[in-house]
Design a protein around this motif. Structure first.
Motif, mmCIF file in Angstrom:
data_model
loop_
_atom_site.group_PDB
_atom_site.id
_atom_site.type_symbol
_atom_site.label_atom_id
_atom_site.label_comp_id
_atom_site.label_asym_id
_atom_site.label_seq_id
_atom_site.Cartn_x
_atom_site.Cartn_y
_atom_site.Cartn_z
ATOM 1 N N MET A 117 28.530 32.838 41.683
ATOM 2 C CA MET A 117 29.559 33.821 41.393
ATOM 3 C C MET A 117 30.462 34.095 42.590
ATOM 4 O O MET A 117 31.449 34.794 42.485
ATOM 5 N N LYS A 118 30.071 33.589 43.754
ATOM 6 C CA LYS A 118 30.889 33.860 44.935
ATOM 7 C C LYS A 118 30.737 32.730 45.930
ATOM 8 O O LYS A 118 29.807 31.938 45.888
ATOM 9 N N LYS A 119 31.695 32.628 46.850
ATOM 10 C CA LYS A 119 31.580 31.708 47.971
ATOM 11 C C LYS A 119 32.228 32.358 49.176
ATOM 12 O O LYS A 119 33.075 33.233 49.055
ATOM 13 N N ILE A 120 31.789 31.952 50.365
ATOM 14 C CA ILE A 120 32.253 32.575 51.593
ATOM 15 C C ILE A 120 33.067 31.574 52.394
ATOM 16 O O ILE A 120 32.655 30.437 52.597
ATOM 17 N N ILE A 121 34.246 32.004 52.850
ATOM 18 C CA ILE A 121 35.100 31.177 53.680
ATOM 19 C C ILE A 121 35.470 31.982 54.910
ATOM 20 O O ILE A 121 36.004 33.079 54.806
ATOM 21 N N ASN A 152 45.817 38.031 32.958
ATOM 22 C CA ASN A 152 46.137 38.495 34.305
ATOM 23 C C ASN A 152 46.677 37.342 35.148
ATOM 24 O O ASN A 152 46.219 36.205 35.033
ATOM 25 N N GLY A 153 47.616 37.658 36.026
ATOM 26 C CA GLY A 153 48.268 36.628 36.823
ATOM 27 C C GLY A 153 47.313 35.803 37.656
ATOM 28 O O GLY A 153 47.455 34.569 37.757
ATOM 29 N N ASN A 154 46.310 36.452 38.279
ATOM 30 C CA ASN A 154 45.405 35.688 39.140
ATOM 31 C C ASN A 154 44.592 34.677 38.341
ATOM 32 O O ASN A 154 44.405 33.534 38.769
ATOM 33 N N PHE A 155 44.121 35.071 37.147
ATOM 34 C CA PHE A 155 43.323 34.147 36.350
ATOM 35 C C PHE A 155 44.195 33.043 35.732
ATOM 36 O O PHE A 155 43.729 31.920 35.548
ATOM 37 N N SER A 166 39.790 34.529 44.049
ATOM 38 C CA SER A 166 40.219 33.308 44.729
ATOM 39 C C SER A 166 41.729 33.176 44.786
ATOM 40 O O SER A 166 42.305 32.832 45.829
ATOM 41 N N VAL A 167 42.380 33.405 43.644
ATOM 42 C CA VAL A 167 43.831 33.238 43.531
ATOM 43 C C VAL A 167 44.412 34.499 42.914
ATOM 44 O O VAL A 167 43.937 34.953 41.868
ATOM 45 N N PRO A 168 45.432 35.091 43.558
ATOM 46 C CA PRO A 168 46.049 34.707 44.831
ATOM 47 C C PRO A 168 45.461 35.430 46.028
ATOM 48 O O PRO A 168 45.863 35.191 47.162
ATOM 49 N N HIS A 169 44.496 36.322 45.804
ATOM 50 C CA HIS A 169 44.066 37.253 46.846
ATOM 51 C C HIS A 169 43.512 36.549 48.085
ATOM 52 O O HIS A 169 43.921 36.845 49.213
ATOM 53 N N ALA A 170 42.568 35.625 47.882
ATOM 54 C CA ALA A 170 42.010 34.908 49.032
ATOM 55 C C ALA A 170 43.069 34.061 49.727
ATOM 56 O O ALA A 170 43.046 33.906 50.954
ATOM 57 N N GLN A 171 43.989 33.512 48.956
ATOM 58 C CA GLN A 171 45.067 32.714 49.556
ATOM 59 C C GLN A 171 45.966 33.570 50.439
ATOM 60 O O GLN A 171 46.394 33.139 51.514
ATOM 61 N N ASP A 229 34.505 35.624 41.251
ATOM 62 C CA ASP A 229 35.228 35.139 40.078
ATOM 63 C C ASP A 229 35.139 36.108 38.909
ATOM 64 O O ASP A 229 35.307 35.712 37.753
ATOM 65 N N ASP A 230 34.846 37.389 39.200
ATOM 66 C CA ASP A 230 34.898 38.380 38.136
ATOM 67 C C ASP A 230 35.428 39.693 38.696
ATOM 68 O O ASP A 230 35.788 39.785 39.863
ATOM 69 N N PHE A 231 35.484 40.739 37.861
ATOM 70 C CA PHE A 231 36.094 42.003 38.259
ATOM 71 C C PHE A 231 35.058 43.106 38.536
ATOM 72 O O PHE A 231 35.433 44.256 38.724
ATOM 73 N N VAL A 232 33.770 42.765 38.577
ATOM 74 C CA VAL A 232 32.743 43.783 38.789
ATOM 75 C C VAL A 232 32.041 43.607 40.132
ATOM 76 O O VAL A 232 31.902 44.551 40.914
ATOM 77 N N LEU A 233 31.597 42.392 40.413
ATOM 78 C CA LEU A 233 30.805 42.145 41.613
ATOM 79 C C LEU A 233 31.499 42.531 42.926
ATOM 80 O O LEU A 233 30.819 42.994 43.850
#
Length: 253
Positions: A1-5, A180-183, A38-43, A65-69
């Protein structure tokens, strides 16, 4: 559900700054962790990372990749901040979970748009057509308002609320979807948007649904957070948003 960069300017730049002691406490670099879509926030955050490094802060971006975690992670202290949501969504989350998360800096607006699935034109809509919309309360209300504006919020249509992150994947199975725009960007379906069927860039929706950097209450004056806000509000990040998203994402700073 997540990845770290973890974003760095590169080993050479890091060593050079470290030789000078950086600007972090005790001469060390301070890691600031932020959860983001991930998109666009992390970018967008990736563009701010080098500017933060110049001030002695390493920005670690945890992608969800979701709106809760992301809010759960922030509540539990797994991240220092997050960046993925607007004020109404946050207010609803706080009310439902007893949290005290606060918005500190508005970054951009992602207009909701109507996307073509099995049908390609609004002229093709007939009784019983299916339109999928986000199922979280704030975005569902936005989607219904958009359908009202398009005269599509009718009793003879099958309006189906679903998890926002699933909408790009199920688009081929419905006639239309409000996404939603990001999805939409992340799911590669933005090219299927119906021209003109979107929230206006300058509208009440833009004012109400700007996406914010959010922290736990009491964290607002954190030095690393202030460095992040300076970096995001830079001309570098503003120009990136304009060039990369071509109006799909609208800066609000």
């Amino acid at each position: 559900m997540k990845k770290i960069i973890t974003f760095l300017l590169g080993l050479t730049a890091l060593v050079a700054l470290a030789a000078c002691g950086g600007n972090g406490d005790n001469g060390d670099y301070i890691v600031f962790t932020i959860g983001a879509s991930s998109v666009p926030h992390a970018q967008i955050l990736a563009q701010a990372a080098p500017l933060m490094l110049e001030e002695g802060f390493v920005l670690e971006i945890v992608e969800f990749d979701d709106f809760v975690l992301p809010n759960i992670a922030l509540r539990d202290g797994a991240v220092d901040a997050n960046f993925f949501q607007h004020r109404p969504f946050l207010a609803n989350f706080n009310a439902n979970h007893g949290t005290d998360l606060v918005p500190v800096f508005g970054v951009h607006f992602e207009p909701l748009r109507l996307y073509a699935g099995r049908l390609y034109s609004l002229d093709d809509i007939t009784s019983g057509a299916t339109i999928a919309i986000p199922d979280d309360p704030s975005n569902e209300a936005r989607a219904l308002q958009l359908l009202d504006d398009l005269e599509l919020n009718r009793n003879d249509l099958n309006i189906t609320p679903l998890a926002a992150e699933l909408l790009p994947r199920i688009l081929p199975d419905v006639d239309f979807a409000v996404i939603n725009g990001n999805f939409a960007l992340q799911g590669g379906v933005f090219y299927r948007n119906i021209y003109g069927a979107a929230e206006a860039d300058e509208s009440e929706a833009a004012e109400n649904f700007t996406n914010f950097v959010v922290v736990r209450a009491g964290y607002e004056d954190n030095k690393a957070l202030q460095a992040l806000i300076r970096a995001i509000s830079s001309d570098v990040v503003r120009q990136f948003i304009h060039d990369e998203y071509l109006g799909r994402i609208v800066p609000q700073f």
